[in-house]
Design a protein around this motif. Structure first.
Motif, PDB file in Angstrom:
ATOM      1  N   GLY A 378     -44.443  44.368  -4.871  1.00  5.87           N
ATOM      2  CA  GLY A 378     -44.485  44.183  -3.581  1.00  5.87           C
ATOM      3  C   GLY A 378     -45.166  43.722  -2.941  1.00  5.87           C
ATOM      4  O   GLY A 378     -45.287  43.656  -1.334  1.00  5.87           O
ATOM      5  N   THR A 379     -45.374  42.537  -2.829  1.00  7.58           N
ATOM      6  CA  THR A 379     -45.035  40.877  -2.102  1.00  7.58           C
ATOM      7  C   THR A 379     -43.849  41.156  -1.477  1.00  7.58           C
ATOM      8  O   THR A 379     -42.611  40.830  -1.983  1.00  7.58           O
ATOM      9  N   LEU A 380     -43.639  40.819   0.051  1.00 14.01           N
ATOM     10  CA  LEU A 380     -42.075  40.069   0.105  1.00 14.01           C
ATOM     11  C   LEU A 380     -42.272  38.668   1.001  1.00 14.01           C
ATOM     12  O   LEU A 380     -43.140  38.028   1.684  1.00 14.01           O
ATOM     13  N   GLN A 381     -41.043  38.402  -0.308  1.00 14.17           N
ATOM     14  CA  GLN A 381     -40.588  36.597   0.179  1.00 14.17           C
ATOM     15  C   GLN A 381     -39.473  36.449   1.378  1.00 14.17           C
ATOM     16  O   GLN A 381     -37.944  36.922   0.562  1.00 14.17           O
ATOM     17  N   ALA A 382     -39.503  35.899   1.691  1.00 11.75           N
ATOM     18  CA  ALA A 382     -38.604  35.647   3.021  1.00 11.75           C
ATOM     19  C   ALA A 382     -38.048  34.720   2.244  1.00 11.75           C
ATOM     20  O   ALA A 382     -38.405  33.427   1.381  1.00 11.75           O
ATOM     21  N   SER A 383     -36.329  35.080   1.921  1.00 11.88           N
ATOM     22  CA  SER A 383     -35.964  34.607   1.793  1.00 11.88           C
ATOM     23  C   SER A 383     -34.918  32.954   2.301  1.00 11.88           C
ATOM     24  O   SER A 383     -34.275  31.912   1.908  1.00 11.88           O
ATOM     25  N   LEU A 384     -35.269  33.344   4.138  1.00 11.03           N
ATOM     26  CA  LEU A 384     -34.949  32.238   5.147  1.00 11.03           C
ATOM     27  C   LEU A 384     -36.217  31.938   5.540  1.00 11.03           C
ATOM     28  O   LEU A 384     -37.275  32.285   5.689  1.00 11.03           O
ATOM     29  N   SER A 385     -36.205  30.334   5.850  1.00 10.80           N
ATOM     30  CA  SER A 385     -37.086  30.709   7.646  1.00 10.80           C
ATOM     31  C   SER A 385     -36.446  30.949   9.220  1.00 10.80           C
ATOM     32  O   SER A 385     -35.378  31.250   8.755  1.00 10.80           O
ATOM     33  N   LEU A 386     -37.137  31.136   9.380  1.00 11.26           N
ATOM     34  CA  LEU A 386     -37.061  32.064  11.007  1.00 11.26           C
ATOM     35  C   LEU A 386     -36.589  30.429  11.361  1.00 11.26           C
ATOM     36  O   LEU A 386     -36.984  29.268  11.397  1.00 11.26           O
ATOM     37  N   ALA A 387     -35.859  30.661  12.736  1.00 12.48           N
ATOM     38  CA  ALA A 387     -35.355  29.335  13.970  1.00 12.48           C
ATOM     39  C   ALA A 387     -36.678  29.085  14.709  1.00 12.48           C
ATOM     40  O   ALA A 387     -37.400  30.106  15.064  1.00 12.48           O
ATOM     41  N   VAL A 388     -36.890  27.661  14.443  1.00  9.63           N
ATOM     42  CA  VAL A 388     -37.535  27.344  15.160  1.00  9.63           C
ATOM     43  C   VAL A 388     -37.017  27.205  17.075  1.00  9.63           C
ATOM     44  O   VAL A 388     -35.664  27.300  17.496  1.00  9.63           O
ATOM     45  N   GLU A 389     -37.929  27.783  17.819  1.00  7.52           N
ATOM     46  CA  GLU A 389     -38.744  28.102  19.352  1.00  7.52           C
ATOM     47  C   GLU A 389     -38.776  27.539  19.626  1.00  7.52           C
ATOM     48  O   GLU A 389     -40.167  27.487  19.128  1.00  7.52           O
ATOM     49  N   ALA A 468     -44.491  34.052   2.925  1.00  7.42           N
ATOM     50  CA  ALA A 468     -44.813  36.118   2.178  1.00  7.42           C
ATOM     51  C   ALA A 468     -45.537  37.186   2.813  1.00  7.42           C
ATOM     52  O   ALA A 468     -46.650  36.292   3.461  1.00  7.42           O
ATOM     53  N   TRP A 469     -45.499  37.910   2.705  1.00  5.76           N
ATOM     54  CA  TRP A 469     -46.155  39.024   2.881  1.00  5.76           C
ATOM     55  C   TRP A 469     -46.632  39.410   1.414  1.00  5.76           C
ATOM     56  O   TRP A 469     -46.198  40.619   1.712  1.00  5.76           O
ATOM     57  N   PRO A 470     -48.090  39.601   0.524  1.00 10.00           N
ATOM     58  CA  PRO A 470     -48.318  39.601   0.181  1.00 10.00           C
ATOM     59  C   PRO A 470     -48.524  41.447  -0.305  1.00 10.00           C
ATOM     60  O   PRO A 470     -48.869  42.266   0.853  1.00 10.00           O
TER      61      PRO A 470
END
Length: 780
Positions: A378-389, A468-470
């Motif tokens: 059930g963990t959600l793994q980010a495939s990309l990073s958010l753009a820095v701001e 990641a959101w465990p």
């Protein structure tokens, strides 16, 4: 979202100053002076309006520890005063050291140069070392910037360091003012300075104890600050105001909270008031016991108060507030007719759920999204990073901030065990920045902490980790591993997981338990022909019980229309919950067996003897010109129904209808293991953005049949909460109330754990599942 498939996760973005707990040195003879010194240093830090200073002696107080854990700081720092600050709190400190240097070589100029240098150096006395030890202890409790892990900072020195915390002066657009440092020598002055902060400016004249008391009682509404700074600009703001920091305080609480008054003049009373201010908002510390005219500001019409203390008993607290109430100067009606507008409570009875979150104005609740994959747990793994701001109003070269990302559909409880390893995606550099679980999501330091070359671009200097959101199963595993334990699904949990997979979601499984469909599924485990079934429509075979459509249609439920029932059976058949097939016999051996549709052709092999048979009229049952379709139930679903699996499902379904748990993650039954041996089974776990709850669900009203077994069961359940770091235990039953013997067993175990200074979760009782559910907290 299927396993290993891409989907977009909706997020909420917020930028905010770091939350800091500053542990100040403590001296019994002058604890106010050292606390004021720490508060003066904190008042110069951006985010001081959302941070706290705690005297080191108060860190171990149970009520303060409870609040600090809920406060969930980004940094726990020990205050390291300079020699100049130490000399201000303990006059003569520098003179005592310099007395032995007057006769040394180098002359008077060298001595003056040495003293000037000394005043800027850290003062490392035993009380400072004690504060460092207390800060270490608090880091372990809160699970933040621990020494054995990759940490950013463990001290806050008197000199500003732009690489760590940003100074308030570098951010604020208005002049930040506070109580002059030299005036904060009494508890009354500290009680007011707690609201507005402490500055280094001077003030004319003296302030009387009465003025300090009135100012403390009125808080930010007091006119005293303008009297102390008559030449301040009109747009000046108190250093500890959110406006000075360009921030606002956000509350996620579902109802308006009562203001809190903390009585008592001890360090733990100040600490309790200080941290409660950051959790609840309106909190006043009243360190004087004698009633006076200034107490009138505490009692406003229509305002209900909670009164507590960390150093006084509840009875002593009640006596003090009663005296203040009786001797107030303004009365509207006769005393015997007046209702007390306050309630005296133990500090542990104060609600500290949904603490305030101080965020940068106009830079919070901003929508973002990330492509993610879902892991088997059930963990959600980010495939990309958010753009820095860079948030509006901040400069990446001069300012440092926290980035917080929350996923409303996938909350992350802020457990101390959920460090960076649990909330960064696979393959992410763990040294890029400081990442942890906080505020129901994930937070990280704005700037890269690994190697940043000189002249790096904005993208090269700001952090942009893959997060990641465990899932709740991963959360449980990480939490118990920190205690040297392990977790695994129980047999009942495996059956529930299989059924959930067939139906498509936990919500669908919970809805099934509350629907007439569950009654229909019970027909597959009936020992005799259910009432209303036509002859030949219900068959009990050696391997299973099967039903035809006529038996299903004969179920007496007038609220479930035949068309809807037909549609439901077809859906279950397509999902694999039911299998459609025929009852067939064998020409070679005397056996009747159910054969699913997928196994039937003109010829078939007998399940028992392997003989070849032809699909002819003498093979099917019941005897008829054409065969009749029957349905059997998936074995895992059958076992779930047989073992009253609907009770925990009804419990979590009800809980997720409550406002505080609508987006909760739920885990089916699991076992906790200590040293490889099963310790306790829990029927469910429920994770919200605030905390983790474990649950035990029963069809009956008792934990066990004997006193000894009830005591053992209560001990196991509370120990399970301790192993996982769960904040609460839910005891659910289908009965209208729990048996008094079971309730008393739980109460006795709670008292025993408190006596032994072991962690004790909150306990709530959920009754009436399936009929009229009711949730109430267990009170001792």
């Amino acid at each position: 979202m299927s396993e290993q498939s891409f989907a977009f996760l909706p997020l909420s973005y917020a930028a905010r100053p770091p939350r800091v707990v500053l542990v100040a040195p403590h001296d019994d003879d002058n604890w106010v002076g050292w606390t004021a010194a720490g508060l003066a240093r904190l008042s110069r830090v951006w985010g001081c309006s959302g941070s706290v200073v705690i005297p080191s002696v108060a860190v171990t107080h149970p009520a303060v520890k409870r609040c600090l854990t809920r406060f969930n700081p980004d940094h726990v720092l020990a205050y390291a005063p300079s020699w100049a600050t130490a000399d201000g709190v303990r006059p003569g400190t520098i003179d005592g050291l310099m007395a032995g240097r007057a006769a040394t070589a180098g002359g008077e100029a060298a001595v003056e140069q040495f003293e000037e240098m000394l005043r800027k150096e850290p003062w490392n006395a035993p009380i400072v070392q004690e504060a460092e030890a207390a800060a270490d202890q608090l880091r372990e409790l809160c699970g933040t910037n621990r020494r054995e892990e990759h940490v950013q900072s463990i001290h806050l020195f008197d000199a500003d360091d732009m690489r760590d915390l940003t100074s308030l002066a570098a951010v604020t657009r208005a002049g930040a003012i506070g109580v002059p440092r030299r005036l904060v020598t009494t508890v009354e002055a500290l009680a007011y300075a707690m609201h507005v902060g402490i500055g280094e400016s001077e003030a004319e004249g003296q302030i009387t104890a009465r003025q300090w008391q009135e100012a403390a009682a009125r808080g930010n509404e007091s006119p005293l600050l303008s009297q102390l700074h008559p030449s301040a600009l009109e747009d000046s703001r108190p250093a500890r105001s959110h406006e000075a920091a360009l921030c606002v305080a956000v509350s996620r609480a579902f109802q308006r909270r009562e203001p809190v008054i903390v009585l008592g003049d001890r360090p733990e009373d100040f600490a309790l008031a200080e941290v409660l201010r950051q959790i609840r908002g309106v909190v006043t510390w009243i360190p004087w016991a004698e009633p006076g005219l200034n107490d009138m500001w505490l009692f406003s019409p229509g305002k209900r108060l909670l009164v507590t203390s960390a150093s006084l008993t509840v009875d002593e607290t009640r006596q003090q507030i009663e005296e203040k109430w009786q001797k107030r100067s303004v009365r509207s009606i006769q005393p015997e007719e007046e209702e007390r507008p306050f309630e005296t409570v133990h500090p542990e009875a104060i609600d500290i759920d949904h603490p305030l979150m101080m965020v940068l104005k106009d830079s919070w609740d901003q929508p973002r999204s990330l492509p993610v994959t879902r892991e088997p747990d059930g963990t959600l793994q980010a495939s990309l990073s958010l753009a820095v701001e860079v948030p509006n109003g901040l400069d990446p070269d001069r300012h440092r901030w926290q980035v917080t990302l929350t996923a409303p559909s996938h909350p992350v409880p802020p457990l101390p065990a959920l460090g960076s390893h649990a909330v960064i995606a696979a393959g992410q550099n763990p040294w890029e920045t400081f990442v942890r679980a906080a505020d129901g999501g994930v937070t990280y330091w704005s700037h890269r902490f690994d190697f940043v070359p000189s002249g790096a671009s904005l993208a090269g200097s700001l952090a942009s980790p893959r997060l990641a959101w465990p899932g709740i199963k991963s959360t449980l595993k990480v939490a118990v591993s920190a205690q040297g334990a392990d977790v695994r699904p129980s047999p009942a949990g495996k059956r529930a997981a299989i059924t959930e997979r067939l139906l498509g979601s936990r919500t669908a499984l919970e809805d099934l338990a509350a629907s007439p469909g569950w009654v229909l599924l019970r027909m597959f485990m009936s020992p005799a022909v259910p009432g209303g079934c036509p002859m030949g429509s219900w068959w009990k075979l050696k391997s299973a019980t099967v039903l035809s459509w006529e038996a299903i249609a004969g179920l007496d439920d007038r609220g479930w229309e035949p068309a809807a029932r037909r549609e439901q059976v077809d859906q279950w058949t397509s999902q694999g919950v039911l299998r459609r097939g025929l009852i067939l016999g064998c020409d070679h051996c005397p056996i009747l067996e159910f054969y699913p549709l997928s196994e039937i052709s003109q010829s078939y092999l007998c399940r028992r003897c392997g003989g070849t048979n032809q699909l002819t009229s003498d093979r099917w049952r019941p005897a008829a010109p054409e065969p009749r379709w029957f349905y059997d139930l998936h074995p895992a679903v059958l076992e779930l129904v047989k073992n009253d699996g609907d009770v925990p499902l009804l419990a979590t379904r009800f809980l997720r209808s409550e406002p505080w748990a609508r987006q909760a993650l739920v885990c089916e039954e699991f076992e906790l293991l200590v040293d490889g041996n099963p310790c306790v089974e829990m029927d469910f776990a429920l994770a919200t953005a605030q905390e983790l709850w474990l649950g035990e669900a029963k069809k009956n009203d008792s934990l066990a049949s004997t006193h000894r077994k009830r005591k053992e069961e209560a001990a196991k359940l509370l120990q399970g909460c301790a192993l996982t770091g769960a904040a609460g235990l839910l005891l659910a039953t289908a009965r209208n109330q729990w048996a008094e013997t079971s309730v008393e067993a739980v109460k006795a175990e709670i008292l025993g754990r408190r006596t032994a200074h072991k962690p004790v979760p909150r306990v709530s009782l959920l009754t009436g599942l399936g009929t009229s559910p009711k949730l109430v907290p267990l009170t001792l």
